[in-house]
Design a protein around this motif. Structure first.
Motif, PDB file in Angstrom:
ATOM      1  N   TYR A 103     115.317 -15.185   4.472  1.00 23.66           N
ATOM      2  CA  TYR A 103     115.734 -14.621   3.279  1.00 23.66           C
ATOM      3  C   TYR A 103     115.584 -14.883   1.527  1.00 23.66           C
ATOM      4  O   TYR A 103     115.409 -16.040   2.254  1.00 23.66           O
ATOM      5  CB  TYR A 103     117.181 -14.168   3.944  1.00 23.66           C
ATOM      6  CG  TYR A 103     117.698 -13.748   5.358  1.00 23.66           C
ATOM      7  CD1 TYR A 103     117.619 -12.267   5.516  1.00 23.66           C
ATOM      8  CD2 TYR A 103     118.427 -14.154   6.229  1.00 23.66           C
ATOM      9  CE1 TYR A 103     118.559 -11.735   6.602  1.00 23.66           C
ATOM     10  CE2 TYR A 103     118.651 -13.064   7.459  1.00 23.66           C
ATOM     11  CZ  TYR A 103     118.510 -12.293   7.545  1.00 23.66           C
ATOM     12  OH  TYR A 103     118.889 -11.371   9.056  1.00 23.66           O
ATOM     13  N   CYS A 104     116.194 -13.887   1.152  1.00 27.07           N
ATOM     14  CA  CYS A 104     116.278 -14.373  -0.604  1.00 27.07           C
ATOM     15  C   CYS A 104     117.234 -14.788   0.005  1.00 27.07           C
ATOM     16  O   CYS A 104     118.402 -14.434   0.411  1.00 27.07           O
ATOM     17  CB  CYS A 104     115.474 -13.540  -1.335  1.00 27.07           C
ATOM     18  SG  CYS A 104     116.907 -11.986  -0.866  1.00 27.07           S
ATOM     19  N   ASP A 105     117.675 -14.943  -1.727  1.00 26.65           N
ATOM     20  CA  ASP A 105     119.150 -15.880  -1.690  1.00 26.65           C
ATOM     21  C   ASP A 105     120.255 -14.122  -1.989  1.00 26.65           C
ATOM     22  O   ASP A 105     121.005 -14.884  -0.826  1.00 26.65           O
ATOM     23  CB  ASP A 105     119.255 -15.838  -3.177  1.00 26.65           C
ATOM     24  CG  ASP A 105     119.157 -17.569  -3.723  1.00 26.65           C
ATOM     25  OD1 ASP A 105     117.908 -17.893  -3.022  1.00 26.65           O
ATOM     26  OD2 ASP A 105     118.718 -17.877  -5.049  1.00 26.65           O
ATOM     27  N   THR A 106     120.198 -13.271  -2.094  1.00 23.18           N
ATOM     28  CA  THR A 106     120.542 -11.825  -2.064  1.00 23.18           C
ATOM     29  C   THR A 106     121.038 -12.199  -0.670  1.00 23.18           C
ATOM     30  O   THR A 106     121.801 -11.727  -0.457  1.00 23.18           O
ATOM     31  CB  THR A 106     119.739 -11.192  -2.814  1.00 23.18           C
ATOM     32  OG1 THR A 106     119.772 -11.676  -4.157  1.00 23.18           O
ATOM     33  CG2 THR A 106     121.235  -9.772  -2.669  1.00 23.18           C
ATOM     34  N   HIS A 107     119.537 -11.766   0.197  1.00 21.13           N
ATOM     35  CA  HIS A 107     119.930 -11.122   1.905  1.00 21.13           C
ATOM     36  C   HIS A 107     120.517 -12.802   2.799  1.00 21.13           C
ATOM     37  O   HIS A 107     120.962 -12.058   3.608  1.00 21.13           O
ATOM     38  CB  HIS A 107     118.585 -10.709   2.411  1.00 21.13           C
ATOM     39  CG  HIS A 107     117.969  -9.065   1.934  1.00 21.13           C
ATOM     40  ND1 HIS A 107     117.500  -9.491   0.519  1.00 21.13           N
ATOM     41  CD2 HIS A 107     119.090  -8.164   2.181  1.00 21.13           C
ATOM     42  CE1 HIS A 107     117.291  -7.484   0.386  1.00 21.13           C
ATOM     43  NE2 HIS A 107     118.402  -7.154   0.961  1.00 21.13           N
ATOM     44  N   PHE A 108     120.471 -13.820   1.957  1.00 20.20           N
ATOM     45  CA  PHE A 108     120.478 -14.621   3.153  1.00 20.20           C
ATOM     46  C   PHE A 108     122.066 -14.580   1.927  1.00 20.20           C
ATOM     47  O   PHE A 108     123.314 -14.351   3.527  1.00 20.20           O
ATOM     48  CB  PHE A 108     120.199 -16.191   2.802  1.00 20.20           C
ATOM     49  CG  PHE A 108     121.200 -17.273   3.229  1.00 20.20           C
ATOM     50  CD1 PHE A 108     120.719 -17.523   4.690  1.00 20.20           C
ATOM     51  CD2 PHE A 108     122.569 -17.972   2.540  1.00 20.20           C
ATOM     52  CE1 PHE A 108     121.600 -19.025   5.360  1.00 20.20           C
ATOM     53  CE2 PHE A 108     123.033 -18.370   3.623  1.00 20.20           C
ATOM     54  CZ  PHE A 108     122.394 -18.732   4.881  1.00 20.20           C
ATOM     55  N   GLY A 120     107.718 -14.985   2.308  1.00 17.64           N
ATOM     56  CA  GLY A 120     108.651 -13.345   1.716  1.00 17.64           C
ATOM     57  C   GLY A 120     109.967 -13.743   2.719  1.00 17.64           C
ATOM     58  O   GLY A 120     109.643 -14.256   3.197  1.00 17.64           O
ATOM     59  N   CYS A 121     110.964 -12.345   1.790  1.00 18.56           N
ATOM     60  CA  CYS A 121     112.283 -12.055   2.534  1.00 18.56           C
ATOM     61  C   CYS A 121     112.043 -11.315   3.324  1.00 18.56           C
ATOM     62  O   CYS A 121     110.760 -10.974   3.312  1.00 18.56           O
ATOM     63  CB  CYS A 121     112.716 -11.936   0.843  1.00 18.56           C
ATOM     64  SG  CYS A 121     114.572 -10.969   2.203  1.00 18.56           S
ATOM     65  N   SER A 122     112.401 -11.285   4.454  1.00 17.85           N
ATOM     66  CA  SER A 122     111.889 -10.104   5.664  1.00 17.85           C
ATOM     67  C   SER A 122     113.005  -8.968   4.987  1.00 17.85           C
ATOM     68  O   SER A 122     112.171  -7.632   4.871  1.00 17.85           O
ATOM     69  CB  SER A 122     113.154 -10.742   6.914  1.00 17.85           C
ATOM     70  OG  SER A 122     111.799 -11.686   7.029  1.00 17.85           O
ATOM     71  N   HIS A 123     113.582  -9.062   3.901  1.00 16.40           N
ATOM     72  CA  HIS A 123     113.377  -7.537   3.057  1.00 16.40           C
ATOM     73  C   HIS A 123     113.343  -6.928   2.045  1.00 16.40           C
ATOM     74  O   HIS A 123     114.160  -5.508   1.574  1.00 16.40           O
ATOM     75  CB  HIS A 123     115.633  -7.706   3.664  1.00 16.40           C
ATOM     76  CG  HIS A 123     116.279  -7.406   5.228  1.00 16.40           C
ATOM     77  ND1 HIS A 123     115.762  -6.340   5.397  1.00 16.40           N
ATOM     78  CD2 HIS A 123     116.780  -8.233   5.612  1.00 16.40           C
ATOM     79  CE1 HIS A 123     116.701  -6.990   7.081  1.00 16.40           C
ATOM     80  NE2 HIS A 123     116.624  -7.928   6.577  1.00 16.40           N
ATOM     81  N   CYS A 124     112.559  -8.303   1.269  1.00 12.95           N
ATOM     82  CA  CYS A 124     112.793  -7.819   0.766  1.00 12.95           C
ATOM     83  C   CYS A 124     111.296  -8.614  -0.567  1.00 12.95           C
ATOM     84  O   CYS A 124     111.353  -9.016   0.347  1.00 12.95           O
ATOM     85  CB  CYS A 124     113.473  -8.152  -0.953  1.00 12.95           C
ATOM     86  SG  CYS A 124     114.138  -9.189  -1.573  1.00 12.95           S
ATOM     87  N   PRO A 125     110.753  -8.179  -1.292  1.00 10.66           N
ATOM     88  CA  PRO A 125     109.452  -9.012  -1.927  1.00 10.66           C
ATOM     89  C   PRO A 125     109.939 -10.375  -2.798  1.00 10.66           C
ATOM     90  O   PRO A 125     108.928 -11.364  -2.627  1.00 10.66           O
ATOM     91  CB  PRO A 125     108.616  -8.442  -3.605  1.00 10.66           C
ATOM     92  CG  PRO A 125     110.121  -6.851  -3.502  1.00 10.66           C
ATOM     93  CD  PRO A 125     111.293  -6.618  -2.448  1.00 10.66           C
TER      94      PRO A 125
HETATM   95 ZN    ZN Z   1     115.861 -10.265   0.241  1.00 10.79          ZN
END
Ligand code: ZN
Ligand code: Q46
Ligand code: ZN
Length: 295
Positions: free
Chosen positions: A22-27, A3-8
């Motif tokens: 990171y997910c797409d958005t957080h990367f 999972g992303c460290s900032h969101c699900p």
């Molecule tokens: Zn994220």
């Protein structure tokens, strides 16, 4: 699933030195944050010429810079006259600019100087990339100077910068130790516009992931004049090291920057070229000498 460290969301990339996934958005947020770090630290504002070759790094750089209102970006492309490679690179550059709603300025080496990189390399018996580098640096600077732009931005990333610095060290070649920082100050009296490398803290792979996430258009082909370079091997070695000791590449870069700050470097005497008036250490600059040969 990691999972992303900032969101699900599901993570797409692990940034080792931060210890985060990171997910797409957080990367994307992380990537733009690293670009902003360079812009903030070196107070980059005003009109920025963005040199786009059509390849991944410079196109990712242009795309990333398009997110910052504090700068006015002016993309330009140098057509080097390398057959199909140059044609496809220009097409990618045009498509990306159209997508971003930006005007693309074009500098045609053949149209303007009646020479192409393959012709120049033949006259000089090989060494294509050295000649090409001289031509590109010269034309980038000239474009920015003549258009009264404040900076020239290039797509150099952390992996390239460190591989070439280590290559210089391996060859006991110290002159280029100036310019290891993400920004090289302008020297207007010599017609030199400041150069900035917004992707300086980002690795090859990160520029690739950013390009995929943001649908950055770029030409995937390789220049037919490219030869195996010792820096490729060094880059591989540095990446391996960085995967074992995350962050070591950034730390190398930071150390080299401090070294540059603390070292009195002898850059040789800077003069202005007798032909064109731009900076050189010789009477006539290398670009003018190249263009005069065989004229
Ligand atoms: Zn994220
Ligand atoms: S375009 Fe020019 Fe590259 Fe081709 S001749 Fe060498 S330097 S490989 S990025
Ligand atoms: Zn000159």
């Amino acid at each position: 699933m990691v999972g992303c460290s900032h969101c699900p969301e599901e993570a797409v990339f692990e940034v080792g030195w931060k210890g985060k996934n990171y997910c797409d958005t957080h990367f994307k947020r992380y990537f733009l944050g690293q670009v902003e770090k360079v812009l903030d630290k070196f107070e980059i504002e005003g009109k920025v010429a963005v040199a786009i070759s059509g390849g991944k790094d410079s196109m990712a750089c242009l795309h990333a810079l398009s997110h910052f209102d504090r700068i006015e970006i002016r993309p330009f492309h140098i057509d080097l006259g390398i057959g199909d490679y140059s044609k496809k690179s220009l097409e990618a550059a045009e498509d990306m600019c159209q997508e971003l709603g930006l005007n693309l300025d074009l500098i045609e080496l053949e149209g303007k100087y009646d020479r192409t990189i393959p012709e120049l390399s033949e006259e000089e018996s090989g060494k294509s990339c050295g000649i090409c580098g001289t031509v590109k640096r010269y034309l980038m600077n000239k474009y920015a100077y003549e258009n009264e732009l404040d900076h020239v931005a290039t797509g150099h990333n952390l992996s390239d910068e460190m591989a070439s610095t280590f290559n210089n060290l391996a060859n006991v070649y110290f002159t280029p130790l100036r310019g290891m920082k993400p920004m090289l100050e302008n020297r207007r009296e010599y017609g030199l516009v400041s150069r900035v490398k917004p992707l300086y803290y980002l690795k090859d792979k990160e520029a690739l992931v950013y390009s995929e996430i943001c649908n950055v258009i770029y030409y995937h082909g390789e220049c037919p004049l490219a030869t195996d370079s010792p820096t490729d091997e060094l880059k591989e070695w540095l990446h391996k090291l960085d995967s074992e000791r995350p962050g070591i590449l950034r730390n190398f870069a930071k150390s080299f920057m401090r070294l540059e700050d603390r070292t009195e470097l002898d850059h040789g005497e800077l003069k202005t070229c007798e032909r064109c008036g731009y900076a050189t250490s010789t009477k006539i600059c290398r670009f003018c000498r190249l263009m005069e040969r065989g004229a």
